[in-house]
Scaffold this active site. Structure first.
Site, PDB file in Angstrom:
ATOM      1  N   GLY A   1       0.835  -1.198   0.000  1.00  0.00           N
ATOM      2  CA  GLY A   1       0.000   0.000   0.000  1.00  0.00           C
ATOM      3  C   GLY A   1       0.865   1.241   0.000  1.00  0.00           C
ATOM      4  O   GLY A   1       1.968   1.234   0.541  1.00  0.00           O
TER       5      GLY A   1
ATOM      6  N   CYS B   1       5.900  -0.068   7.120  1.00  0.00           N
ATOM      7  CA  CYS B   1       5.546   1.080   6.274  1.00  0.00           C
ATOM      8  C   CYS B   1       6.733   1.409   5.386  1.00  0.00           C
ATOM      9  O   CYS B   1       7.877   1.393   5.852  1.00  0.00           O
ATOM     10  CB  CYS B   1       5.206   2.281   7.165  1.00  0.00           C
ATOM     11  N   LEU B   2       6.475   1.711   4.115  1.00  0.00           N
ATOM     12  CA  LEU B   2       7.562   2.074   3.203  1.00  0.00           C
ATOM     13  C   LEU B   2       8.268   3.349   3.667  1.00  0.00           C
ATOM     14  O   LEU B   2       9.424   3.575   3.312  1.00  0.00           O
ATOM     15  CB  LEU B   2       7.016   2.257   1.775  1.00  0.00           C
TER      16      LEU B   2
ATOM     17  N   HIS C   1      -2.246   7.898   6.691  1.00  0.00           N
ATOM     18  CA  HIS C   1      -1.251   8.713   5.982  1.00  0.00           C
ATOM     19  C   HIS C   1      -1.888   9.985   5.420  1.00  0.00           C
ATOM     20  O   HIS C   1      -1.278  11.050   5.442  1.00  0.00           O
ATOM     21  CB  HIS C   1      -0.649   7.932   4.806  1.00  0.00           C
TER      22      HIS C   1
ATOM     23  N   GLN D   1       2.986  10.058   1.064  1.00  0.00           N
ATOM     24  CA  GLN D   1       4.309   9.434   1.172  1.00  0.00           C
ATOM     25  C   GLN D   1       5.239   9.816   0.019  1.00  0.00           C
ATOM     26  O   GLN D   1       6.451   9.653   0.130  1.00  0.00           O
ATOM     27  CB  GLN D   1       4.185   7.904   1.217  1.00  0.00           C
TER      28      GLN D   1
ATOM     29  N   HIS E   1      -4.378   1.857   7.599  1.00  0.00           N
ATOM     30  CA  HIS E   1      -3.016   2.402   7.642  1.00  0.00           C
ATOM     31  C   HIS E   1      -2.842   3.524   6.608  1.00  0.00           C
ATOM     32  O   HIS E   1      -2.292   4.580   6.909  1.00  0.00           O
ATOM     33  CB  HIS E   1      -2.037   1.242   7.390  1.00  0.00           C
ATOM     34  N   GLU E   2      -3.329   3.288   5.393  1.00  0.00           N
ATOM     35  CA  GLU E   2      -3.125   4.263   4.310  1.00  0.00           C
ATOM     36  C   GLU E   2      -3.981   5.510   4.510  1.00  0.00           C
ATOM     37  O   GLU E   2      -3.548   6.623   4.199  1.00  0.00           O
ATOM     38  CB  GLU E   2      -3.406   3.623   2.942  1.00  0.00           C
TER      39      GLU E   2
HETATM   40  C1  QAP Z   1       1.083  -0.803   5.107  1.00  0.00           C
HETATM   41  O1  QAP Z   1       3.195  -1.141   4.148  1.00  0.00           O
HETATM   42  C2  QAP Z   1       0.829  -2.064   5.879  1.00  0.00           C
HETATM   43  O2  QAP Z   1       9.998  -2.069   6.200  1.00  0.00           O
HETATM   44  C3  QAP Z   1       1.845  -0.976   3.830  1.00  0.00           C
HETATM   45  O3  QAP Z   1      11.819  -2.813   4.376  1.00  0.00           O
HETATM   46  C4  QAP Z   1       1.856  -2.935   6.221  1.00  0.00           C
HETATM   47  O4  QAP Z   1       3.730  -1.871   2.120  1.00  0.00           O
HETATM   48  C5  QAP Z   1      -0.422  -2.365   6.290  1.00  0.00           C
HETATM   49  C6  QAP Z   1       7.823  -2.460   3.320  1.00  0.00           C
HETATM   50  C7  QAP Z   1       1.597  -4.076   6.935  1.00  0.00           C
HETATM   51  C8  QAP Z   1      -0.680  -3.517   6.995  1.00  0.00           C
HETATM   52  C9  QAP Z   1       0.307  -4.383   7.315  1.00  0.00           C
HETATM   53  C10 QAP Z   1       8.257  -2.196   4.605  1.00  0.00           C
HETATM   54  C11 QAP Z   1       8.759  -2.849   2.376  1.00  0.00           C
HETATM   55  C12 QAP Z   1       6.427  -2.324   2.920  1.00  0.00           C
HETATM   56  C13 QAP Z   1       9.592  -2.326   4.947  1.00  0.00           C
HETATM   57  C14 QAP Z   1       4.080  -1.629   3.247  1.00  0.00           C
HETATM   58  C15 QAP Z   1      10.518  -2.719   3.984  1.00  0.00           C
HETATM   59  C16 QAP Z   1      10.108  -2.975   2.703  1.00  0.00           C
HETATM   60  C17 QAP Z   1       5.461  -1.805   3.714  1.00  0.00           C
HETATM   61 CO    CO Z   2       2.700   3.481   5.454  1.00  0.00          CO
END
Ligand code: QAP
Ligand code: CO
Length: 178
Positions: free
Chosen positions: A46, A91-92, A137, A51, A133-134
């Site tokens: 997401g 989170c990215l 943001h 972001q 989550h999004e």
């Molecule tokens: C939000 O997050 C989310 O640390 C989206 O090194 C995440 O796409 C909602 C990511 C989990 C619910 C559950 C994170 C990629 C991606 C990192 C993401 C990383 C590489 C996070």
């Molecule tokens: Co995020």
């Protein structure tokens, strides 16, 4: 298509409150597809426009196994929630850190697609948590805001150090005005 620069916590620009999208044109579609490309490239599920430093209510999500079911959520609102859960999130914008957050396992939401058409949808599990989550943001909120100040400060310090050492990826941003 273009890859966009993802802002990293504790960048203040992640605190921007996004405003509603009112024009549904080719520029919006191009931007949303650039967001999607950026998300896939970064192995995310997401991404919210804030972001990538665009304060508009645009979200892209793909929680499918094959990463071939993109969803575009413009001006999303959660209209019902059910079943509180704790969910471990990342989170990215906070790369390498994961924490448990209080969320809902089931939601009903309403959003517009890239044509401006309103749709209503149920979501469950990862899909539901990702949308919560999004949407945070878009209101300038991050998952690290739900944890202790001490933990959050420690994460901020570590990410600043990685940035200084050039160990976090940054890419020059395409300036967008949508
Ligand atoms: C939000 O997050 C989310 O640390 C989206 O090194 C995440 O796409 C909602 C990511 C989990 C619910 C559950 C994170 C990629 C991606 C990192 C993401 C990383 C590489 C996070
Ligand atoms: Co995020």
């Amino acid at each position: 298509m273009a890859k966009l620069e993802i802002l990293h916590f504790p960048d203040n620009r992640l605190r921007q409150k996004a405003s509603k999208v009112s024009v549904f044109d080719d520029k919006l579609t191009k931007f949303a597809n650039d967001m999607l490309e950026t998300m896939y490239f970064s192995k995310g599920i997401g991404l919210a426009a804030v972001q990538v430093n665009v304060a508009k209510r645009v979200i892209v999500i793909d929680v499918s196994e094959n990463r071939d079911e993109p969803l575009f959520l413009i001006n999303p609102v959660i209209i019902d929630t059910q079943d509180p859960i704790k969910f471990e999130e990342g989170c990215l914008s906070v790369p390498g850190f994961y924490e448990k957050v209080d969320r809902f396992n089931k939601i009903v939401y309403e959003a517009q697609d890239l044509q401006g058409e309103i749709y209503k949808q149920k979501a469950e599990g990862l899909h539901a948590v990702c949308i919560q989550h999004e949407i945070d943001h878009l209101d300038g909120k991050l998952f690290v805001d739900y944890i202790s100040n001490m933990k959050r400060e420690r994460i901020a310090k570590k990410i600043k150090k990685l940035t200084k050492e050039g160990k976090l990826e940054t890419r020059s941003n395409v300036p967008y005005s949508i």
